[in-house]
Design a protein around this motif. Structure first.
Motif, PDB file in Angstrom:
ATOM      1  N   ASP A   1       0.817  -1.208   0.000  1.00 50.97           N
ATOM      2  CA  ASP A   1       0.000   0.000   0.000  1.00 50.97           C
ATOM      3  C   ASP A   1       0.858   1.268   0.000  1.00 50.97           C
ATOM      4  OD1 ASP A   1      -2.385   1.439   0.046  1.00 50.97           O
ATOM      5  OD2 ASP A   1      -2.350   1.601   2.217  1.00 50.97           O
ATOM      6  N   ALA A   2       2.127   1.150   0.427  1.00 51.54           N
ATOM      7  CA  ALA A   2       3.022   2.304   0.419  1.00 51.54           C
ATOM      8  C   ALA A   2       3.487   2.651  -0.987  1.00 51.54           C
ATOM      9  CB  ALA A   2       4.239   2.032   1.297  1.00 51.54           C
ATOM     10  N   LEU A   3       3.352   1.706  -1.916  1.00 58.52           N
ATOM     11  CA  LEU A   3       3.766   1.934  -3.304  1.00 58.52           C
ATOM     12  C   LEU A   3       2.592   1.909  -4.264  1.00 58.52           C
ATOM     13  CD1 LEU A   3       6.901  -0.395  -3.292  1.00 58.52           C
ATOM     14  CD2 LEU A   3       6.902   2.108  -3.243  1.00 58.52           C
TER      15      LEU A   3
ATOM     16  N   CYS B   1       7.766  -1.786   6.699  1.00 62.19           N
ATOM     17  CA  CYS B   1       8.659  -2.234   5.619  1.00 62.19           C
ATOM     18  C   CYS B   1       8.310  -1.546   4.300  1.00 62.19           C
ATOM     19  CB  CYS B   1       8.573  -3.754   5.468  1.00 62.19           C
ATOM     20  SG  CYS B   1       9.329  -4.679   6.828  1.00 62.19           S
ATOM     21  N   GLY B   2       7.015  -1.456   3.995  1.00 64.74           N
ATOM     22  CA  GLY B   2       6.600  -0.794   2.765  1.00 64.74           C
ATOM     23  C   GLY B   2       6.964   0.678   2.757  1.00 64.74           C
ATOM     24  N   ASP B   3       6.784   1.344   3.885  1.00 62.70           N
ATOM     25  CA  ASP B   3       7.123   2.764   3.974  1.00 62.70           C
ATOM     26  C   ASP B   3       8.621   2.988   3.811  1.00 62.70           C
ATOM     27  OD1 ASP B   3       4.476   3.255   4.410  1.00 62.70           O
ATOM     28  OD2 ASP B   3       4.669   3.699   6.548  1.00 62.70           O
TER      29      ASP B   3
ATOM     30  N   LEU C   1       4.663  10.311  -9.249  1.00 62.52           N
ATOM     31  CA  LEU C   1       3.453  11.019  -8.850  1.00 62.52           C
ATOM     32  C   LEU C   1       2.977  11.933  -9.981  1.00 62.52           C
ATOM     33  CD1 LEU C   1       4.347  11.948  -5.163  1.00 62.52           C
ATOM     34  CD2 LEU C   1       2.903  10.091  -5.978  1.00 62.52           C
ATOM     35  N   ARG C   2       3.078  11.454 -11.208  1.00 61.51           N
ATOM     36  CA  ARG C   2       2.704  12.274 -12.355  1.00 61.51           C
ATOM     37  C   ARG C   2       1.201  12.547 -12.343  1.00 61.51           C
ATOM     38  NH1 ARG C   2       4.268   7.315 -14.179  1.00 61.51           N
ATOM     39  NH2 ARG C   2       2.669   5.967 -15.094  1.00 61.51           N
TER      40      ARG C   2
ATOM     41  N   GLY D   1      -1.981  10.425   1.540  1.00 62.04           N
ATOM     42  CA  GLY D   1      -0.846  11.009   2.247  1.00 62.04           C
ATOM     43  C   GLY D   1       0.343  10.090   2.408  1.00 62.04           C
ATOM     44  N   ARG D   2       0.088   8.805   2.549  1.00 61.96           N
ATOM     45  CA  ARG D   2       1.179   7.881   2.869  1.00 61.96           C
ATOM     46  C   ARG D   2       2.232   7.820   1.768  1.00 61.96           C
ATOM     47  NH1 ARG D   2       0.601   1.330   3.680  1.00 61.96           N
ATOM     48  NH2 ARG D   2       2.753   0.931   4.343  1.00 61.96           N
ATOM     49  N   VAL D   3       1.794   7.635   0.528  1.00 59.49           N
ATOM     50  CA  VAL D   3       2.741   7.532  -0.584  1.00 59.49           C
ATOM     51  C   VAL D   3       3.511   8.827  -0.768  1.00 59.49           C
ATOM     52  CG1 VAL D   3       2.966   7.156  -3.063  1.00 59.49           C
ATOM     53  CG2 VAL D   3       1.322   5.805  -1.752  1.00 59.49           C
ATOM     54  N   ALA D   4       2.793   9.944  -0.764  1.00 59.50           N
ATOM     55  CA  ALA D   4       3.436  11.239  -0.991  1.00 59.50           C
ATOM     56  C   ALA D   4       4.460  11.554   0.083  1.00 59.50           C
ATOM     57  CB  ALA D   4       2.375  12.343  -1.048  1.00 59.50           C
ATOM     58  N   VAL D   5       4.119  11.274   1.341  1.00 58.72           N
ATOM     59  CA  VAL D   5       5.032  11.608   2.439  1.00 58.72           C
ATOM     60  C   VAL D   5       6.269  10.713   2.430  1.00 58.72           C
ATOM     61  CG1 VAL D   5       5.295  11.595   4.953  1.00 58.72           C
ATOM     62  CG2 VAL D   5       3.281  12.639   3.907  1.00 58.72           C
ATOM     63  N   CYS D   6       6.085   9.425   2.214  1.00 61.73           N
ATOM     64  CA  CYS D   6       7.243   8.522   2.211  1.00 61.73           C
ATOM     65  C   CYS D   6       8.208   8.869   1.082  1.00 61.73           C
ATOM     66  CB  CYS D   6       6.775   7.068   2.082  1.00 61.73           C
ATOM     67  SG  CYS D   6       5.940   6.434   3.542  1.00 61.73           S
TER      68      CYS D   6
END
Length: 206
Positions: A32-34, A71-73, A92-93, A125-130
């Motif tokens: 989910d982080a990717l 781990c994903g983050d 993040l296009r 938020g998770r993807v953008a922040v990591c």
């Protein structure tokens, strides 16, 4: 909606006594982080609903989900750190992705501690922040410590929400899921509302 939930319930119910269940939870929570479309929270909540009042397995669920999320983050952070702003912009296009990254980059510069912990409760938020913390070379050790706290808080909250739904509708897991989803929306709305109030304060740094 009910049919989809019913199928998901039956699918996971058949895995409750299988060690593969924990592997599924770990992988989904990590990916989910990717891949933001991965249903990490839905999976954790649904498994918690089905486990009901089984406290030892609920604790295992929270621990596995937190470990997978961490781990994903860390992988997402490493991608951002290695690729830099150019790769992040490519990942993040699109207008929405660009806005998320610009928001995360600005927010990390101003209040990184709160953001890393709470990002997973914010839509997208998770993807953008990591990725942005990696691209901005945010200290790795500090990121891991903060993210571990955030992943643990998310996993415990999701597990607790599912357990409440399961306790309320022990014989009707679909209704338990609907109750759990309603509680999860309240949590997300509360976090987002708090973020908006904080962002609207005149004293914030621009």
């Amino acid at each position: 909606m009910g049919d989809v939930l019913g199928q998901a319930v039956e699918l996971l119910r058949g895995q409750l006594d299988s060690p593969w269940l924990w592997g599924i939870v770990f992988v989904v929570a990590g990916l989910d982080a990717l891949l933001p479309f991965m249903p990490s929270e839905t999976t954790v909540v649904l498994v918690a609903v089905l486990l009901g009042a089984d406290l030892p397995r609920l604790a295992t669920l929270a621990a596995v989900a937190a470990a997978g999320a961490l781990c994903g983050d860390c992988l997402s952070h490493a991608i951002g750190r290695r690729g830099g702003p150019r790769l992040i912009a490519r990942l993040l296009r699109g207008e929405r992705g660009g806005r998320r990254y610009a928001w995360a980059r600005d927010a990390v510069a101003r209040h990184a501690t709160l953001l890393v912990v709470a990002a997973r409760f914010l839509p997208g938020g998770r993807v953008a922040v990591c990725l942005s913390t990696g691209g901005l070379r945010f200290p790795l050790r500090r990121f891991v410590l903060l993210d571990a706290a955030g992943a643990s808080l998310w996993a415990v909250t999701s597990t607790a929400i599912g357990a409440i739904g399961g306790a309320g509708f022990a014989e009707e897991p679909v209704k338990g899921m609907l109750l759990a989803f309603a509680l999860a929306l309240v949590v997300v709305a509360g976090v987002e509302g708090g973020r908006r109030i904080r962002a609207s304060r005149p004293s914030r740094v621009r």
